[in-house]
Design a protein around this motif. Structure first.
Motif, PDB file in Angstrom:
ATOM      1  N   GLY A 135      -6.916  -0.674   1.346  1.00  0.00           N
ATOM      2  CA  GLY A 135      -7.588  -1.438   0.547  1.00  0.00           C
ATOM      3  C   GLY A 135      -7.005  -0.746  -0.769  1.00  0.00           C
ATOM      4  N   THR A 136      -6.907   1.066  -0.573  1.00  0.00           N
ATOM      5  CA  THR A 136      -6.879   1.904  -1.432  1.00  0.00           C
ATOM      6  C   THR A 136      -5.940   3.011  -1.133  1.00  0.00           C
ATOM      7  OG1 THR A 136      -8.852   3.462  -0.866  1.00  0.00           O
ATOM      8  CG2 THR A 136      -9.439   1.036  -2.235  1.00  0.00           C
ATOM      9  N   PHE A 137      -4.984   3.217  -1.956  1.00  0.00           N
ATOM     10  CA  PHE A 137      -4.226   4.394  -0.962  1.00  0.00           C
ATOM     11  C   PHE A 137      -5.044   6.252  -1.207  1.00  0.00           C
ATOM     12  CE2 PHE A 137      -1.538   2.385  -3.854  1.00  0.00           C
ATOM     13  CZ  PHE A 137      -0.105   2.730  -3.240  1.00  0.00           C
ATOM     14  N   SER A 138      -6.803   6.226  -1.511  1.00  0.00           N
ATOM     15  CA  SER A 138      -7.208   7.138  -1.601  1.00  0.00           C
ATOM     16  C   SER A 138      -7.752   7.344   0.079  1.00  0.00           C
ATOM     17  CB  SER A 138      -8.652   7.257  -2.542  1.00  0.00           C
ATOM     18  OG  SER A 138      -8.496   6.977  -4.015  1.00  0.00           O
ATOM     19  N   ARG A 139      -8.536   5.421   0.443  1.00  0.00           N
ATOM     20  CA  ARG A 139      -8.900   5.917   1.175  1.00  0.00           C
ATOM     21  C   ARG A 139      -8.341   5.740   2.447  1.00  0.00           C
ATOM     22  NH1 ARG A 139     -11.896   0.429   2.277  1.00  0.00           N
ATOM     23  NH2 ARG A 139     -13.355   1.361   0.221  1.00  0.00           N
ATOM     24  N   ALA A 140      -6.295   5.219   2.886  1.00  0.00           N
ATOM     25  CA  ALA A 140      -5.585   5.408   3.525  1.00  0.00           C
ATOM     26  C   ALA A 140      -4.955   6.600   3.294  1.00  0.00           C
ATOM     27  CB  ALA A 140      -4.380   4.596   3.054  1.00  0.00           C
ATOM     28  N   ALA A 141      -5.415   7.757   2.402  1.00  0.00           N
ATOM     29  CA  ALA A 141      -4.762   9.152   2.463  1.00  0.00           C
ATOM     30  C   ALA A 141      -6.004   9.817   3.202  1.00  0.00           C
ATOM     31  CB  ALA A 141      -4.610   9.338   1.230  1.00  0.00           C
ATOM     32  N   ASP A 142      -7.760   9.653   3.194  1.00  0.00           N
ATOM     33  CA  ASP A 142      -8.188  10.015   3.507  1.00  0.00           C
ATOM     34  C   ASP A 142      -7.423   9.758   5.283  1.00  0.00           C
ATOM     35  OD1 ASP A 142      -9.343  11.551   1.657  1.00  0.00           O
ATOM     36  OD2 ASP A 142     -11.084   9.595   1.248  1.00  0.00           O
ATOM     37  N   LEU A 143      -7.811   8.731   5.504  1.00  0.00           N
ATOM     38  CA  LEU A 143      -7.901   8.030   7.242  1.00  0.00           C
ATOM     39  C   LEU A 143      -6.901   8.846   7.609  1.00  0.00           C
ATOM     40  CD1 LEU A 143      -8.865   3.941   7.280  1.00  0.00           C
ATOM     41  CD2 LEU A 143      -9.202   6.464   8.111  1.00  0.00           C
ATOM     42  N   LEU A 144      -5.661   8.246   6.990  1.00  0.00           N
ATOM     43  CA  LEU A 144      -4.018   8.975   6.843  1.00  0.00           C
ATOM     44  C   LEU A 144      -4.416  10.936   7.487  1.00  0.00           C
ATOM     45  CD1 LEU A 144      -1.814   7.189   5.768  1.00  0.00           C
ATOM     46  CD2 LEU A 144      -1.561   7.216   8.211  1.00  0.00           C
ATOM     47  N   GLU A 145      -5.291  11.551   6.761  1.00  0.00           N
ATOM     48  CA  GLU A 145      -5.567  12.858   6.665  1.00  0.00           C
ATOM     49  C   GLU A 145      -4.106  13.421   6.199  1.00  0.00           C
ATOM     50  OE1 GLU A 145      -6.171  15.090  10.445  1.00  0.00           O
ATOM     51  OE2 GLU A 145      -8.027  13.570  10.192  1.00  0.00           O
ATOM     52  N   MET A 146      -3.968  12.735   5.315  1.00  0.00           N
ATOM     53  CA  MET A 146      -2.565  13.525   3.853  1.00  0.00           C
ATOM     54  C   MET A 146      -2.962  13.543   2.390  1.00  0.00           C
ATOM     55  SD  MET A 146       0.269  10.555   5.711  1.00  0.00           S
ATOM     56  CE  MET A 146       1.367  11.313   4.368  1.00  0.00           C
ATOM     57  N   PRO A 147      -2.105  14.157   1.359  1.00  0.00           N
ATOM     58  CA  PRO A 147      -2.507  14.187   0.290  1.00  0.00           C
ATOM     59  C   PRO A 147      -2.076  12.814  -0.341  1.00  0.00           C
ATOM     60  CG  PRO A 147      -1.096  15.659   0.929  1.00  0.00           C
ATOM     61  CD  PRO A 147      -1.112  15.228   1.662  1.00  0.00           C
ATOM     62  N   LYS A 148      -2.824  12.465  -1.486  1.00  0.00           N
ATOM     63  CA  LYS A 148      -2.933  11.284  -1.741  1.00  0.00           C
ATOM     64  C   LYS A 148      -1.149  10.709  -2.456  1.00  0.00           C
ATOM     65  CE  LYS A 148      -4.227   7.676  -5.227  1.00  0.00           C
ATOM     66  NZ  LYS A 148      -5.321   7.834  -6.376  1.00  0.00           N
ATOM     67  N   PRO A 149      -0.703  12.141  -3.496  1.00  0.00           N
ATOM     68  CA  PRO A 149       0.219  11.987  -3.698  1.00  0.00           C
ATOM     69  C   PRO A 149       1.472  11.117  -2.657  1.00  0.00           C
ATOM     70  CG  PRO A 149      -0.916  14.110  -4.535  1.00  0.00           C
ATOM     71  CD  PRO A 149      -1.486  13.350  -3.601  1.00  0.00           C
TER      72      PRO A 149
END
Length: 317
Positions: A17-31
């Motif tokens: 639902g958000t880029f920030s949460r997806a980045a955390d799940l993927l263990e990747m930087p949001k940019p």
């Protein structure tokens, strides 16, 4: 691979639902996640996401792409898992159903080699001529002769069964040698074989290149299990038509004598069947491959007989 990574990132953003949460799940930087989605949209020439300050929503094109991306990623993950499984050391209990006659003649004598190759597999071998219910009896696989009637099962052809007609010397001493299949209905007794759960005996089937004949003789005894069927013939109770792997050793020893050797019966296929599970376990996979290898080089399976029966032995072969 970059497009595949972008596809995974897109799916994770939709689900999170958000880029920030997806980045955390993927263990990747949001940019990085943001850049991957932008590159994916540019590649597809379509807007997949509507972005707000608080949440990301999916466009119509994005929803369609998400459904297809899920299927593609699922298939890729399944393929990766199956390949990783194929490299793992097979282990655990393997439950197999098979006829006693085939197991005794071919499979069990070769099991030391299978155990040496796969020492961590425990084989639970059920012996019966009764067609087992693989799901109800929690079986991994079964070996079956003839055409497969249950189309829900996955079947792999691993060999053929060739048959030969024979009788004990004690029986032939009191009966004339049959010269034609029809003689079995007039002047002889057969040993009847019936399928487990059935009441009718199976006919003897013959062909010589010019005609095909189905013989139903009179029997003194009928049986629904292969080893008993051969035992009745050895006792002199009548003529049998049986796969060569069941009788070849007895013929070599002189306990059974081939008859009607210029008449053939069409070979029956041998299959190994297993339930239609999406993930075939590694222990089943290696057992199926081993059986196919075993049957491919076993004379009792692949040939009518390795006995020297002369040119009259099914010249139509």
């Amino acid at each position: 691979m970059d497009q595949l990574n972008a596809m995974r990132a897109f799916v994770r953003v939709v689900e999170a639902g958000t880029f920030s949460r997806a980045a955390d799940l993927l263990e990747m930087p949001k940019p990085t996640v943001t850049k991957q989605i932008q590159q994916l949209e540019a590649h597809l020439h379509a807007k997949l996401l509507n972005r707000t300050t608080r949440r990301v929503t999916v466009t119509m094109d994005g929803a369609a792409y998400y459904e297809r991306a899920l299927r593609v990623l699922g298939e890729i993950d399944e393929l990766d898992a199956s390949m990783a499984l194929s490299q793992a050391r097979p282990s655990g209990r393997l439950r197999v159903d098979c006829s006693a006659s085939l197991a005794l003649a071919v499979i069990i004598p070769a099991l030391p080699a299978f155990h040496e190759r796969y020492p961590e597999i425990q084989l639970d071998l059920g012996l019966s001529d009764r067609p087992a219910d693989l799901l109800a009896e929690n079986l991994d696989c079964a070996i079956r002769g003839g055409e497969i009637q249950d189309q829900s099962l996955i079947a792999r052809r691993i060999g053929e069964m060739f048959t030969i007609t024979c009788a004990a010397p004690s029986y032939l001493a009191s009966h004339c040698m049959p010269k034609h299949p029809n003689d079995l209905e007039k002047e002889h007794a057969i040993v009847g074989y019936r399928m487990a759960g059935g009441s009718r005996t199976l006919p003897f089937l013959y062909a010589n290149g010019r005609e095909s004949i189905e013989v139903r003789g009179n029997y003194i005894v009928s049986l629904n299990e292969g080893t008993g069927y051969v035992a009745a013939a050895l006792a002199g109770l009548g003529v049998i038509q049986a796969p060569t792997f069941m009788v070849q050793d007895h013929i070599t020893a002189g306990a059974l004598v081939p008859v009607l050797t210029n008449w053939c019966s069409a070979p029956k296929p041998l299959h190994i069947v297993y339930p239609p599970n999406r993930h075939l376990s590694n222990k089943v996979r290696v057992f199926v491959d081993w059986l196919a290898e075993l049957f491919a080089k076993d004379d009792k399976i692949q040939r009518r007989s390795s006995l020297k029966l002369g040119e009259e032995m099914c010249a139509a072969e």
